[in-house]
Write an enzyme that holds these catalytic residues in place. Structure first.
Site, short mmCIF file in Angstrom:
data_model
loop_
_atom_site.label_atom_id
_atom_site.label_comp_id
_atom_site.label_asym_id
_atom_site.label_seq_id
_atom_site.Cartn_x
_atom_site.Cartn_y
_atom_site.Cartn_z
N TYR A 53 0.86 -1.20 0.00
CA TYR A 53 0.00 0.00 0.00
C TYR A 53 0.88 1.24 0.00
CZ TYR A 53 -4.97 -0.93 0.15
OH TYR A 53 -6.25 -1.24 -0.20
N GLU A 55 -0.41 4.87 -0.55
CA GLU A 55 -1.11 6.14 -0.75
C GLU A 55 -0.14 7.31 -0.60
OE1 GLU A 55 -2.70 3.64 0.79
OE2 GLU A 55 -4.88 3.95 0.74
N ASP A 199 -6.82 13.62 -24.79
CA ASP A 199 -6.86 12.22 -24.39
C ASP A 199 -6.23 11.43 -25.54
OD1 ASP A 199 -7.49 9.57 -24.01
OD2 ASP A 199 -9.56 9.92 -23.41
N LYS A 228 -2.55 0.49 -24.98
CA LYS A 228 -2.96 0.39 -26.39
C LYS A 228 -1.71 0.43 -27.27
CE LYS A 228 -7.59 2.18 -25.52
NZ LYS A 228 -7.70 2.99 -24.31
N ARG A 234 -2.32 -2.64 -18.41
CA ARG A 234 -3.57 -1.87 -18.35
C ARG A 234 -3.39 -0.79 -17.28
NH1 ARG A 234 -6.68 -4.66 -21.61
NH2 ARG A 234 -8.21 -2.99 -21.56
#
Ligand code: DSN
Length: 412
Positions: A53, A55, A199, A228, A234
């Site tokens: 973790y 954050e 984008d 892509k 991803r």
């Protein structure tokens, strides 16, 4: 990859993984947004970094034990900065739509006016479609492409911007095959006092290879997915001018997300490292050559390509003159082992679930090493399948031919 533990512990899930692996190996991927990552990217995703973790950001975390995670996030940031000539990069966004949500969150108040390209003209759901959070929370005015040319009419964008005075203009699309006039968008935005948001999810790899114009030095903020044309895991990143760094970082965490996916950050770093190489630039150039060849071959076979060609990795084929819908074409191609995605055409009279077109792209088959000679065969297979849609024997023969070619070009 070694799947020993998965195979022994969970045969039920392992079976599905093997089935999907076989499908990917034996079938051809023409979905413009898909690709095959390198073994190194896959290995990075399978590391123990998933256990952590973190954050916060490097040097300022809300959990202990992050000294190595800081290192990997810094590597990813620096490589992305170099790749796109970016002043600031946030590498934590989990995927494209959450990244776009963070951008809107950083720059807009609910109800603010934004200009975005309409979905059926090649835009994305998160660029203001009414069923998406973007269209629900913000007042999106949608621009369109010119129906005849299939291209964005910058005079029309300027007219709408002058009339509507948006707070932000969004450019960069999911089904648009032409170069985008980033400078012109910036001029229009400056004239009306709007932020510029690009984008580049689809074209990021081609932009990183400097084969398409790069909006990052021009626009205020730019998002991209990493999976892509960029051929990473991803996920997504957001790039922006230094002056917006803090508001973007705050919008991602704590604004939108909790703990970043550190194993994916590592895989992003590996993919950015790959994208900085000459091999990747050659790969990106071949994607475009392959897409141009596919568009030309299909046009020679009587297909209408929106905008009559492509500058990038994709094209939208208008199937109206072939008497079948995009959904039917998708289903027929599935029968011969070619995956593609149905697509609306600009001003489509048909609904998005069963639209008039199909979108084809070359990033994945180019990763397998296919070049112009193979593309010419693929165009003929597509045409033959569509012309023989009710001939199961012919379709199975085509499926065998597709499989043979796939075997000759293994996935890395
Ligand atoms: N699903 C992606 C595409 O296919 O373009 C966009 O989110």
């Amino acid at each position: 990859m070694n799947y020993d533990h998965l195979a022994n512990q969970d045969p039920e899930v392992f079976k599905v993984v093997l089935e999907e692996e076989k499908r990917q190996n034996e079938e051809m991927e023409l979905i413009a947004s898909e690709n095959y990552v390198s073994p190194a990217v896959r290995e990075a995703m399978a590391t123990v970094l998933t256990n952590k973790y973190s954050e916060g950001y490097p040097g300022k975390r809300y959990y202990g034990g992050n000294q190595f995670i800081d290192d990997v996030e810094n590597i990813a940031r620096e490589r992305a900065k170099k790749l796109f000539s970016a002043e600031h990069v946030n590498v934590q966004p989990l995927s494209g739509s959450p990244a776009n949500a963070a951008v809107y969150f950083a720059f807009l108040e609910p109800g603010d006016k934004v200009l975005g390209l309409k979905l059926d003209h090649g835009g994305h759901l998160s660029h203001g479609h009414p069923v998406n959070f973007s269209g629900m929370l913000y007042n999106f005015i949608q621009y369109e492409v010119d129906i005849k040319s299939g291209r964005i009419d910058m005079d029309e964008v300027a007219n709408i911007a002058r009339r509507e005075k948006p707070k932000m203009i969004v450019a960069g699309y999911s089904a648009y095959s032409r170069e985008i006039e980033w400078e012109k968008f910036k001029e229009i935005a400056d004239e009306v006092g709007a932020y510029t948001f690009a984008d580049i999810a689809h074209t990021a790899g081609l932009i990183a290879a400097r084969l398409l114009n790069n909006p990052v030095p021009i626009f205020d903020v730019v998002s991209t997915t990493t999976h892509k044309t960029l051929r990473g895991p991803r996920g997504a990143i957001i790039m922006c001018k230094k002056e917006y760094a803090s508001q973007i970082d705050k919008a991602v965490f704590p604004g939108m997300q909790g703990g970043p996916h550190d194993h994916i950050t590592a895989a992003k770093a590996v993919a950015f490292g790959e994208a900085l190489t000459q091999d990747f630039k050659n790969y990106a150039a071949q994607i475009i050559k392959n897409a141009r060849t596919l568009a030309e071959e299909l046009m020679n076979l009587g297909y209408k390509i929106i905008s009559d060609g492509t500058d990038n990795h994709l094209m939208v084929v208008d199937l109206t003159n072939k008497g079948i819908s995009g959904r039917e074409a998708e289903e027929i191609l599935d029968k011969i082992g070619i995956s593609a995605s149905r697509s609306t055409i600009p001003g489509d009279p048909r609904p998005p679930f069963n639209p008039s077109g199909i979108r084809l792209g070359t990033p994945a088959i180019t990763t397998r090493g296919m070049k112009e000679d193979e593309i010419k065969k693929i165009a003929v297979w597509i045409d033959t399948a569509i012309n023989n849609k009710d001939n199961p024997q012919k379709l199975s023969q085509l499926k065998e031919e597709v499989k043979e070619m796939c075997k000759a070009f293994p996935i890395p």
